[in-house]
Design a protein around this motif. Structure first.
Motif, PDB file in Angstrom:
ATOM      1  N   ASP A  87       0.815  -1.214   0.000  1.00 50.05           N
ATOM      2  CA  ASP A  87       0.000   0.000   0.000  1.00 50.05           C
ATOM      3  C   ASP A  87       0.853   1.271   0.000  1.00 50.05           C
ATOM      4  O   ASP A  87       0.386   2.332  -0.396  1.00 50.05           O
ATOM      5  N   ALA A  88       2.108   1.144   0.423  1.00 52.61           N
ATOM      6  CA  ALA A  88       2.958   2.328   0.557  1.00 52.61           C
ATOM      7  C   ALA A  88       3.662   2.713  -0.740  1.00 52.61           C
ATOM      8  O   ALA A  88       4.095   3.857  -0.887  1.00 52.61           O
ATOM      9  N   TYR A  89       3.763   1.775  -1.682  1.00 54.84           N
ATOM     10  CA  TYR A  89       4.611   2.027  -2.847  1.00 54.84           C
ATOM     11  C   TYR A  89       4.080   3.146  -3.728  1.00 54.84           C
ATOM     12  O   TYR A  89       4.823   3.921  -4.285  1.00 54.84           O
ATOM     13  N   GLY A  90       2.782   3.239  -3.899  1.00 53.43           N
ATOM     14  CA  GLY A  90       2.234   4.339  -4.687  1.00 53.43           C
ATOM     15  C   GLY A  90       1.706   3.898  -6.041  1.00 53.43           C
ATOM     16  O   GLY A  90       1.787   2.723  -6.414  1.00 53.43           O
ATOM     17  N   PRO A  91       1.173   4.837  -6.831  1.00 59.44           N
ATOM     18  CA  PRO A  91       0.518   4.501  -8.096  1.00 59.44           C
ATOM     19  C   PRO A  91       1.478   4.055  -9.194  1.00 59.44           C
ATOM     20  O   PRO A  91       1.027   3.602 -10.249  1.00 59.44           O
ATOM     21  N   MET A 104      -2.167  -9.413  -7.733  1.00 60.88           N
ATOM     22  CA  MET A 104      -0.822  -9.590  -8.269  1.00 60.88           C
ATOM     23  C   MET A 104      -0.275  -8.207  -8.631  1.00 60.88           C
ATOM     24  O   MET A 104      -0.998  -7.197  -8.586  1.00 60.88           O
ATOM     25  N   LEU A 105       0.977  -8.159  -9.014  1.00 63.03           N
ATOM     26  CA  LEU A 105       1.570  -6.898  -9.444  1.00 63.03           C
ATOM     27  C   LEU A 105       2.678  -7.175 -10.442  1.00 63.03           C
ATOM     28  O   LEU A 105       3.284  -8.251 -10.450  1.00 63.03           O
ATOM     29  N   TYR A 106       2.908  -6.200 -11.317  1.00 60.98           N
ATOM     30  CA  TYR A 106       4.033  -6.265 -12.241  1.00 60.98           C
ATOM     31  C   TYR A 106       5.210  -5.631 -11.511  1.00 60.98           C
ATOM     32  O   TYR A 106       5.190  -4.447 -11.196  1.00 60.98           O
ATOM     33  N   GLY A 107       6.225  -6.436 -11.221  1.00 66.78           N
ATOM     34  CA  GLY A 107       7.292  -6.024 -10.314  1.00 66.78           C
ATOM     35  C   GLY A 107       8.039  -4.771 -10.733  1.00 66.78           C
ATOM     36  O   GLY A 107       8.631  -4.737 -11.809  1.00 66.78           O
ATOM     37  N   ARG A 140       7.191   0.408 -14.123  1.00 62.77           N
ATOM     38  CA  ARG A 140       6.764   1.441 -13.178  1.00 62.77           C
ATOM     39  C   ARG A 140       5.904   2.428 -13.957  1.00 62.77           C
ATOM     40  O   ARG A 140       6.344   2.994 -14.961  1.00 62.77           O
ATOM     41  N   ASP A 141       4.703   2.633 -13.493  1.00 65.92           N
ATOM     42  CA  ASP A 141       3.722   3.422 -14.229  1.00 65.92           C
ATOM     43  C   ASP A 141       3.976   4.913 -14.009  1.00 65.92           C
ATOM     44  O   ASP A 141       3.260   5.584 -13.273  1.00 65.92           O
TER      45      ASP A 141
END
Length: 438
Positions: A87-91, A104-107, A140-141
Motif C-alpha cells: 500500500d505504501a509504494y504508490g501509483p 498480483m503486481l508487475y514487479g 513502473r507506471d
C-alpha cells in the motif's frame, strides 16, 4: 551483415515527439519504436547494443562473485503486504488480478521476492554471505514518461541483492558492488560520479547514486571539481581484498544529488564547487533488516543463536544506459559508439554497388573481417554515396572502411575513425590488419 538485408529503418528528419538527443538518435538510427507511452520495441540494431551492455554487466557481476538467476515479472501482492510495501509504494506500481481474483503486481523491484527465496533456502551462517542478481524487465507506471528509454515505464534492469550476517559484513558486500559498478561504467566509456543519495521507497541508511553529467539530466547535482579529473582505469581487482580505500577515493570529496545537498558546506567550497545536471545510471542501497525482519529471513550462528540477515540491493538500468551512452557520446551527425558496446565494429561502405570490381573487393574484405571475428555491417545498397555516408555517421559504428572504384584500382581504401574523424588511405591488407589489431 549486409545492410541491404538488414532491418534498419532509419529516419532523415528528427521526430517531433523526441525531446532529448538520445531519444532523437535512437529513433532516427532505427534502434527502437514506441509501442505506447513509455514502452518501446527494440529493433535489431538497438537490441544488439542492449545485449552488449547486458553482457558487460554480467561479466563484471560474475567477476565479483555475484551469481545470476532469474525472477518473474509478475509477483504476488501478499508478499508485498508481508513487507508492508504494497500500500505504501504508490501509483507507480501496476496492480492486477488473475482469473482467480488474486491480487498480483508487475514487479517494479524485487526485494520481497529475493528475500522469500533466501528465507526458504538458507538457514545457516555457513551459506552467508550470499550475492545474487538477475536481469529482468520491470514496470513502473510513470505519470509522465519522457526522454525515450531514459524515463520509460517498461525497462530492463539489473538488480542484485546481498545477504550478510551483520551490517559490518554488509558494508564489505556494499563496497564490492561499488567497485564493480566503477568497472562497468569504465568499460562502457562513461565517467561516473558516485554521490550520496536519498534511499526513496527502497529504504535503508546508506545509498549512492552513480551519475554522468549531461545537460539533459533530470536532477541538479553538486560536487567538488576534482571529480571532473578523476578517472577509473580498468585493472584487475581482488574482490576478496579490502576495497575501502578505493571506495574512499570516490567518496571523501563532496558530491551529492539534489535531495542530499548541503548548501552550508557548499558555500565553503568557493571555486572548487561544480553544479550541473546529471543522469542516474546506477543506484546502490544498504538497508539492513528492512525486509529480512518482516519476511523472517534468519540464519543460525556458529553458537546456535538466530540472527536476522543484513541486506543491500544494487541496481543498474541496462536499457537506460543505452540512452545515457548516446547522451555522453554523439555529435551533430549522429551517435559515436564505444567499441565495447557497438553493434558492429566496422561499417564497410561500397561506394559503387553493382560495379563488379567494387562488389568483389568489398565482399573479400567483408569475409576477411568476419573470419577474424569482427562484426561488420556492409552497406551494399544501390543508393548515392552521400546517403551511405550520412547513414553510417548516424548509426555511429567505430570504424568506416570506404571502398570506391578509383582507389581500388591501386588496391587502396579509406579508413575513418568515427570518434576522431581521422581518415587514412591505405592498402586493403593494411586496413584489415589495423582493424583486426585494434
Amino acid at each position: 551483415m549486409r545492410l541491404s538485408r538488414y532491418f534498419l529503418p532509419t529516419l532523415k528528419e528528427n521526430p517531433a515527439e523526441a525531446q532529448v538527443t538520445s531519444h532523437r538518435l535512437m529513433l532516427r538510427a532505427g534502434m527502437v519504436r514506441q509501442s505506447s507511452a513509455g514502452i518501446y520495441s527494440w529493433l535489431p540494431f538497438g537490441y544488439k547494443v542492449l545485449m552488449n551492455i547486458q553482457r558487460i554487466v554480467e561479466e563484471e557481476q560474475d567477476a565479483m562473485g555475484c551469481h545470476q538467476m532469474l525472477m518473474p515479472t509478475i509477483q504476488a501482492a501478499d508478499l508485498w503486504r508481508e513487507s508492508g510495501r504494497y500500500d505504501a509504494y504508490g501509483p507507480e506500481m501496476l496492480r492486477i488480478r488473475d482469473r482467480h481474483d488474486r491480487d498480483m503486481l508487475y514487479g517494479p523491484t524485487n526485494e520481497e521476492q529475493i528475500t522469500e527465496i533466501f528465507r526458504d533456502a538458507v538457514k545457516s551462517y555457513r551459506d552467508v554471505p550470499s550475492l545474487l542478481y538477475h536481469i529482468q524487465w520491470k514496470f513502473r507506471d510513470e505519470v509522465r514518461p519522457r526522454f525515450g528509454v531514459m524515463r520509460g515505464r517498461e525497462f530492463l534492469m539489473k538488480d542484485a541483492y546481498s545477504f550478510d550476517m551483520d551490517d559490518e559484513s554488509g558494508r564489505i558486500s556494499y563496497n564490492k558492488f561499488f567497485v564493480s559498478y566503477l568497472r562497468i561504467y569504465a568499460r562502457l566509456g562513461l565517467k561516473v560520479i558516485p554521490m550520496a543519495a536519498d534511499t526513496g521507497p527502497i529504504g535503508g541508511d546508506m545509498s549512492h547514486e552513480f551519475l554522468i553529467l549531461a545537460k539533459t539530466g533530470e536532477s541538479e547535482i553538486a560536487c567538488h571539481k576534482d571529480f571532473l579529473e578523476m578517472d577509473w582505469a580498468e585493472r584487475e581487482i581482488d574482490f576478496d581484498s579490502d576495497l575501502q580505500p578505493i571506495v574512499d577515493q570516490f567518496t571523501t570529496k563532496y558530491a551529492a544529488t539534489d535531495e542530499k545537498r548541503d548548501l552550508e558546506h557548499e558555500s565553503t567550497l568557493g571555486d572548487d564547487l561544480v553544479t550541473a545536471r546529471g543522469i542516474e545510471v546506477g543506484h546502490i542501497f544498504h538497508f539492513g533488516t528492512k525486509y529480512s525482519d518482516p519476511l523472517g529471513a534468519r540464519v543460525t550462528t556458529a553458537d546456535g543463536d538466530e540472527v536476522t540477515v543484513s541486506m543491500g540491493s544494487y541496481g543498474v538500468g541496462v536499457s537506460r544506459l543505452v540512452g545515457a551512452v548516446i547522451e555522453a557520446s554523439h555529435d551533430d551527425d549522429g551517435i559515436i559508439w564505444p567499441e565495447s558496446i557497438a553493434p558492429f565494429k566496422v561499417g564497410l561502405i561500397n561506394l559503387k554497388s553493382g560495379d563488379e570490381a567494387c562488389d568483389s573487393a568489398c565482399l573479400g574484405m567483408y569475409n576477411d573481417l568476419r573470419k577474424a571475428g569482427i562484426d561488420v555491417l556492409m552497406d551494399d545498397r544501390e543508393i548515392r554515396a552521400g546517403g551511405k555516408f550520412a547513414d553510417m555517421d548516424l548509426i555511429g559504428l567505430p570504424w568506416q572502411l570506404i571502398a570506391g572504384p578509383r582507389g581500388l584500382k591501386d588496391g587502396m581504401v579509406e579508413l575513418k575513425n568515427r570518434a576522431t574523424g581521422e581518415r587514412e588511405d591505405m592498402s586493403i591488407d593494411s586496413a584489415i590488419a589495423k582493424l583486426t589489431a585494434s
